[in-house]
Design an enzyme around this catalytic site. Structure first.
Site, PDB file in Angstrom:
ATOM      1  CD  GLU A 188      -7.620   6.664   4.466  1.00  0.00           C
ATOM      2  OE1 GLU A 188      -8.144   6.637   3.328  1.00  0.00           O
ATOM      3  OE2 GLU A 188      -6.534   7.239   4.706  1.00  0.00           O
ATOM      4  CG  HIS A 237      -7.628   3.336  -0.502  1.00  0.00           C
ATOM      5  ND1 HIS A 237      -6.913   2.738  -1.503  1.00  0.00           N
ATOM      6  CD2 HIS A 237      -6.739   4.138   0.165  1.00  0.00           C
ATOM      7  CE1 HIS A 237      -5.643   3.161  -1.449  1.00  0.00           C
ATOM      8  NE2 HIS A 237      -5.519   4.009  -0.456  1.00  0.00           N
ATOM      9  CG  HIS A 248      -1.945   1.069   1.243  1.00  0.00           C
ATOM     10  ND1 HIS A 248      -3.098   1.006   2.002  1.00  0.00           N
ATOM     11  CD2 HIS A 248      -1.988   2.270   0.619  1.00  0.00           C
ATOM     12  CE1 HIS A 248      -3.793   2.121   1.840  1.00  0.00           C
ATOM     13  NE2 HIS A 248      -3.133   2.916   1.007  1.00  0.00           N
ATOM     14  CG  HIS A 251      -1.254   6.083  -2.610  1.00  0.00           C
ATOM     15  ND1 HIS A 251      -2.382   5.868  -3.362  1.00  0.00           N
ATOM     16  CD2 HIS A 251      -1.544   5.655  -1.357  1.00  0.00           C
ATOM     17  CE1 HIS A 251      -3.330   5.329  -2.592  1.00  0.00           C
ATOM     18  NE2 HIS A 251      -2.838   5.193  -1.369  1.00  0.00           N
ATOM     19  CG  ASP A 272       0.070   8.895   0.421  1.00  0.00           C
ATOM     20  OD1 ASP A 272       0.195   8.839  -0.814  1.00  0.00           O
ATOM     21  OD2 ASP A 272      -0.967   8.561   1.016  1.00  0.00           O
TER      22      ASP A 272
HETATM   23  N1  HPA Z   1      -6.623   7.371   1.091  1.00  0.00           N
HETATM   24  C1  HPA Z   1      -7.276   7.690  -0.018  1.00  0.00           C
HETATM   25  N2  HPA Z   1      -6.680   8.141  -1.106  1.00  0.00           N
HETATM   26  C2  HPA Z   1      -5.350   8.279  -1.085  1.00  0.00           C
HETATM   27  C3  HPA Z   1      -4.620   7.968   0.031  1.00  0.00           C
HETATM   28  C4  HPA Z   1      -5.292   7.477   1.175  1.00  0.00           C
HETATM   29  O1  HPA Z   1      -4.715   7.156   2.243  1.00  0.00           O
HETATM   30  N3  HPA Z   1      -3.319   8.231  -0.279  1.00  0.00           N
HETATM   31  C5  HPA Z   1      -3.281   8.676  -1.544  1.00  0.00           C
HETATM   32  N4  HPA Z   1      -4.521   8.706  -2.051  1.00  0.00           N
HETATM   33 ZN    ZN Z   2      -3.728   4.778   0.439  1.00  0.00          ZN
END
Ligand code: HPA
Ligand code: ZN
Length: 334
Positions: free
Chosen positions: A197, A194, A14, A16, A276
């Site tokens: 979250e 995703h 995971h 990006h 990230d």
């Molecule tokens: N969540 C949703 N979108 C995203 C994320 C995340 O943690 N990081 C980069 N795009």
């Molecule tokens: Zn993410």
């Protein structure tokens, strides 16, 4: 413990790639491409990395990605990430990117994929890191836009190994993308999303039932629904958890409150990832070490997380077996 955590072979699932763009590289690429930045210095940009929630992060993250203009920019960003990953004991990566963030700015899908892939292929040869590449659909955009983006990916399908779903979760349920995910699966691609979250357990259920995902990205909000936790434990659908991200975006107040250890003890296939890293204050080993300290994880817990990361990957059984054996040897020697 720090050496153990850094050295244990692991996969990152995971990540990006646009979220690995460090402030110094944002400034270097802005200068090279003559892009005007809203911040006067690297320090001022870093200071801006204080987020209230997912959306306040995404606004800065998409602005940062604007400095990426050429195939070479994507190549250099990816190579820098792979060098960091190798330092953290990563032997396999499954990298996300957001094609729409770039195609909407007039950059070709092919330039993005080819730049990232060139670095991944060199990373495999020079650093011994195997890889998969997974474009994500931006869920704040329409289902029609996702479908057009899927069609743009098809000529590049040899370089793409799955599809994902990211961006603003609240108000954009997985069900919105049922059609494009069905097409991706019919074309033979594994899919991830995703979910859970910031969004409710219902979104995790939709990702499982409607999108038929192989993994849930984040998924930490599953705990609000005990039947869902039971299902995740039984089916072993992995969660790619990102602890430092969850703190920066205020999903949990403090790392000590994070539910990773409870979910692990409950038997879910939990993995630890950086999401990230340039924005959230750490790469994969930093994430593992931070939760190890906050939640008092044992050496056995760390070995379990590393083994989970290999089992949760898209590597086939014959590729997983030697990596799992390496983890066993490493853990029993320490
Ligand atoms: N969540 C949703 N979108 C995203 C994320 C995340 O943690 N990081 C980069 N795009
Ligand atoms: Zn993410």
């Amino acid at each position: 413990m720090e050496r153990f955590v850094r050295g244990i072979p692991k996969a990152e699932l995971h990540l990006h790639i646009e979220g690995s763009l460090e402030p110094a590289m944002v400034f270097a690429l802005a200068a090279k491409n003559a892009v005007r930045l809203a911040y006067p210095s690297i320090e001022a940009l870093r200071e801006a990395y204080r987020f209230e929630n997912l959306q306040s992060f995404l606004d800065i993250y998409y602005a940062g990605a604007d400095v990426l203009r050429t195939e070479d920019d994507f190549y250099l960003m990816t190579l820098a990430y792979l060098e960091r990953a190798q330092h953290d004991g990563v032997v396999h990566v499954e990298i996300f990117f957001d094609p729409q963030t770039h195609t909407l700015r007039g950059i070709s899908y092919a330039a993005v994929v080819q730049g990232i892939s060139r670095a991944l292929s060199q990373g495999q040869q020079r650093l011994g890191i195997s890889y998969r590449l997974i474009p994500c659909f931006l869920r704040h955009l329409s289902a029609e836009d996702a479908m057009r983006t899927f069609e743009q990916a098809l000529p590049l399908r040899k370089l793409i190994h799955g599809f994902g779903l990211d961006s603003s979760e609240s108000g954009n349920p997985p069900a919105k993308f049922a059609e494009v995910f069905a097409r991706a699966r019919a074309a033979g691609f594994p899919v991830v999303a995703h979910a859970g979250e910031e969004g409710p357990p219902e979104y995790i259920q939709q990702a499982l039932d409607i999108l038929q995902v192989a993994r849930i990205d984040h998924g930490v909000r599953c705990e609000a629904d005990p039947a869902l936790v039971e299902r995740l434990a039984r089916t072993q659908v992995p969660l790619t958890v990102c602890p430092l991200s969850n703190i920066k975006l205020k999903v949990f107040d403090r790392l000590e409150d994070h539910n990773l250890k409870r979910l692990l003890d409950r038997g879910l296939c939990v993995t630890v990832n950086s999401d990230d890293p340039a924005y959230f204050g750490g790469y994969i080993a930093d994430n593992l070490l931070a939760v190890q300290q906050a939640l008092h994880l044992s050496h056995a817990d760390i070995a379990q997380l590393a083994a989970n990361s290999i089992r949760a990957s898209f590597l086939d059984q014959s590729e997983q077996a030697p990596l799992l054996a390496r983890i066993d040897v490493y853990a029993s020697a320490h």
